[in-house]
Enzyme design. Structure first.
Site, PDB file in Angstrom:
ATOM      1  N   GLU A   1       0.816  -1.220   0.000  1.00 57.51           N
ATOM      2  CA  GLU A   1       0.000   0.000   0.000  1.00 57.51           C
ATOM      3  C   GLU A   1       0.845   1.263   0.000  1.00 57.51           C
ATOM      4  O   GLU A   1       0.507   2.251  -0.655  1.00 57.51           O
ATOM      5  CB  GLU A   1      -0.975   0.024   1.189  1.00 57.51           C
ATOM      6  CG  GLU A   1      -2.163  -0.918   1.034  1.00 57.51           C
ATOM      7  CD  GLU A   1      -1.836  -2.345   1.427  1.00 57.51           C
ATOM      8  OE1 GLU A   1      -0.709  -2.606   1.889  1.00 57.51           O
ATOM      9  OE2 GLU A   1      -2.713  -3.227   1.277  1.00 57.51           O
TER      10      GLU A   1
ATOM     11  N   HIS B   1     -11.468  -5.051   9.155  1.00 56.57           N
ATOM     12  CA  HIS B   1     -12.250  -4.983   7.914  1.00 56.57           C
ATOM     13  C   HIS B   1     -13.573  -4.266   8.151  1.00 56.57           C
ATOM     14  O   HIS B   1     -14.555  -4.533   7.474  1.00 56.57           O
ATOM     15  CB  HIS B   1     -12.506  -6.392   7.352  1.00 56.57           C
ATOM     16  CG  HIS B   1     -11.268  -7.123   6.946  1.00 56.57           C
ATOM     17  ND1 HIS B   1     -10.398  -7.655   7.857  1.00 56.57           N
ATOM     18  CD2 HIS B   1     -10.734  -7.382   5.727  1.00 56.57           C
ATOM     19  CE1 HIS B   1      -9.387  -8.234   7.218  1.00 56.57           C
ATOM     20  NE2 HIS B   1      -9.566  -8.077   5.924  1.00 56.57           N
TER      21      HIS B   1
END
Lengths: 336, 359
Positions: free
Chosen positions: A69, A138
């Site tokens: 990322e 999440h």
């Protein structure tokens, strides 16, 4: 009467398709635009937002990146400095923390530290939020991290039409935008709507979802739909709520907020993120700074509890905002 | 010195012999054109060194903001590599960044103004010493978070590839930055996607105050490219003649093969880490610095030029004096330049600049 030829009905779209269509439209319009992310090409994204894009635009423009990322965002900034528009997908918005330095130190400061000689036209988007049993990594709604960093714009739509219009606006903005998609809404049938292709929602414009005179309820993202339910319940009690969907947190449409609060004198702010330093706190602070003399009751907020998001649903739902909680808090304010 | 490190062991001349380049020009007879260029390099070495003395002076006199890092001792690296790159090859670098933009065409006055926070600075005083920037000269910034800019270097190379341009991106970073994880995310991408980028480690052998052997498990940092299938080597960074040869060869390789490259350029900073590094004895001895100065790039190059009759002793003094005078004037002019107006503080947090403009 002359026989009329009925126009073909415009297809209703869900939140996910709206996003996909907006991204596709911009890819067609702007040959300098690139998409990059993990599994966005061949697989079409973990949730399918980029489905079909690689097929249509090729692997040079829709790039499957390694799980890196920081370097995904960093290289996107580097591309942007040479005139690319880059859409970066975070597979889950929780993973954005791995690219945090690149976003808050490099992208956010670029225009400022070059005295306006450089822009970073990137949109970092991804699925956010809870109510799906995703557990601590999440389920987050971490928009406050980025609203706290001047130089970034922060967006969070609650409807398919806004998702489309805000995505188009974000991809045309020369500044870095962090775009929170509500994954719980991606395929929700009951919010599907028609979306004309030229729909465009400027960043920094809130929408008044329902007019009312007794209390202002401000929210964005998933809890917006709870607030709509609550407004119905309040109406049964004789309390007319005005609902404001912020849509964009940065820049914030203060005018729409203050106009409503000055009318109702009572306000509730709801955000899905945890409480301390959440965006609801910021909205309330600004209302105090700008509308104090109009207030008839203390502004209150409903937020997630200050805990990580637990995995198991009864616990998850216990810490996230609920219809009951919003209703009770709104009633408390209305009766104050 | 608290811990007795091995000293500047990587600075010996034998480093350059390990290099894959042909022997240095010092072994053959240089052409007149080569000598002229080297005289110009020497002039730049003096100018950069004098500039840095003036930037230190600005810091000491409270004119230069909070932090300042000078390039003194490392001049041959930037001079050689920027000298060999093409004008439109983009460069991105870390925070010890005064030399690159000047070598790329930004005036010393603009750089000094940025250091002193003046409106004529490259970022009107909002960036400062560590964050110079000039897209029009293809300098995409000095960057203050160690290692963080390396992925942007890969991004610059990606843009080159996407646009089908015949350019190579140069990404300078230090031995300290080589321990940041993002460097390896960037290397992986660069190799995976065949990006034309040189990851150039300026190994001055100490990360602020932590010596190479204390911060790197394997001090041969170029070897870290092995895992990504990237060509790599360690070369000398003090003898500008050798630096130019290596730079030309490696840039040519990257351009022709459209592949990244990791090059570890061994160098040494004669000054402290930053302007506020008051006690270098904590991490290195005076003897080590003296030893390193035997390979001062100015010394090496002037000896070479004297030997080949390109200059005389008196020219050295003349060059030094000219550089001194020029940079003292830059200091005076910059310190008299206007500061930004207070209202400018709210400008440029966001931009209306469309990406097509200015690139």
């Amino acid at each position: 009467m002359s026989p009329e030829i009925a126009a073909p009905p415009i297809e209703k779209k869900n939140y996910l398709t709206a996003l996909k269509d907006a991204i596709r439209l911009e890819m067609q319009r702007n040959p300098d635009m690139i998409c990059i992310g993990e599994d966005i090409g061949l697989l079409g994204g973990a949730f399918g937002v980029t489905e079909g894009l690689q097929e249509e635009f090729g692997a040079d423009r829709v790039i499957d990146a390694p799980i890196s990322e920081a370097a995904i965002v960093g290289s996107a900034i580097g591309m942007a400095l040479r005139g690319r528009t880059v859409m970066v997908e975070m597979q889950f918005i929780d993973f954005i923390s791995c690219g945090f330095d690149q976003i808050v130190n490099n992208a956010a400061t670029m225009a400022y530290r070059t005295a306006g000689k450089a822009s970073v036209p990137i949109v970092i988007r991804g699925p956010s939020g809870g109510y799906g049993g995703g557990g601590p990594y999440h389920s987050q709604q971490n928009e406050a991290w980025f609203a706290h960093s001047p130089g970034l714009k922060v967006v969070c739509p609650s409807t398919p039409r806004d998702a489309y219009g805000l995505m188009v606006a974000s991809l045309r903005d020369p500044n870095p935008v962090i775009f929170y998609e509500v994954k719980d809404l991606y395929r929700k049938r009951e919010i599907e709507e028609e979306i004309p292709e030229d729909t465009y929602v400027p960043l920094g414009s809130a929408s008044v979802v329902r007019e009312g005179s007794d209390i202002t309820i401000i929210s964005y993202g998933n809890p917006m739909h709870m607030c709509i339910k609550v407004a119905g319940m309040l109406a049964d009690d004789g309390v007319e709520a005005e609902l404001i969907d912020l849509r964009t947190l940065v820049p914030l449409d203060e005018e729409t907020i203050y106009r409503s609060v000055k009318k109702t004198g009572r306000v509730l702010v709801v955000n899905e993120a945890s409480r301390t330093c959440g965006f609801a706190g910021e909205v309330i602070a600004r209302i105090n700074e700008n509308c104090f003399e109009y207030l008839d009751a203390p502004p209150l907020r409903v937020t997630r509890a200050d805990t990580p998001v637990p995995w198991v649903q009864p616990l998850e739902l216990a810490v996230l905002p609920s219809v009951e909680q919003i209703y009770e808090t709104a009633l408390r304010i209305a009766k104050f | 010195m608290r811990r007795n490190g091995k000293g500047a062991s990587f600075l010996s001349t034998k480093e350059s012999k390990k290099s894959k380049s042909k022997p240095s020009a010092s072994n053959g007879k240089p052409t007149r054109k080569e000598l002229e260029q080297l005289v110009e390099d020497l002039r730049w070495m003096y100018r950069i060194r004098e500039f840095e003395d003036q930037s230190m002076r600005a810091f000491r006199n409270g004119l230069a903001g909070g932090y300042l890092h000078v390039y003194t001792g490392m001049e041959a690296v930037a001079i050689g590599w920027i000298g060999e790159k093409r004008e439109d090859d983009p460069v991105i670098a870390a925070y010890r960044d005064h030399a690159y933009p000047m070598l790329m065409g930004v005036s010393p006055y603009e750089v000094m103004c940025e250091i002193m926070g003046r409106r004529d600075g490259t970022s009107k005083g909002k960036g400062g010493s560590m964050h110079l920037y000039s897209a029009e000269k293809h300098f995409f910034g000095g960057w203050g978070i160690v290692g963080g800019h390396t992925a942007m270097g890969a991004g610059l190379a990606f843009a080159i590839k996407y646009r089908g341009e015949d350019r190579v991106a140069l990404c300078f970073y230090g031995d300290g930055a080589a321990n940041a994880g993002i460097v390896y995310e960037a290397m992986n991408m660069a190799s995976l996607w065949d990006l034309p980028v040189v990851f150039l480690i300026e190994n001055n052998q100490v990360a602020m105050g932590t010596r190479l052997e204390y911060h790197a498990a394997d001090p041969e940092l170029h070897k870290r490219a092995v895992g990504f299938g990237i060509e790599h080597e360690r070369v000398d960074g003090m003898d500008v003649i050798q630096v130019r040869k290596d730079a030309a060869r490696i840039l040519d390789y990257v351009r022709k093969n459209q592949r990244p490259y990791v090059v570890e350029v061994m160098t040494y900073r004669f000054a402290g880490h930053g302007a506020a590094d008051h006690d270098q004895s904590l991490y290195r001895s005076k003897e080590e610095v003296e030893q390193a100065k035997k390979r001062d790039p100015i010394l090496l190059l002037s000896q070479y030029l004297l030997k080949h009759g390109a200059i005389e002793e008196s020219d050295l003094e003349q060059m030094q004096k000219e550089a001194e005078k020029e940079m003292a004037e830059v200091y005076e002019k910059a310190s008299a330049a206007p500061k930004p107006d207070p209202h400018e503080v709210y400008e440029d947090v966001y931009t209306d600049m469309q990406p097509e403009e200015g690139h």
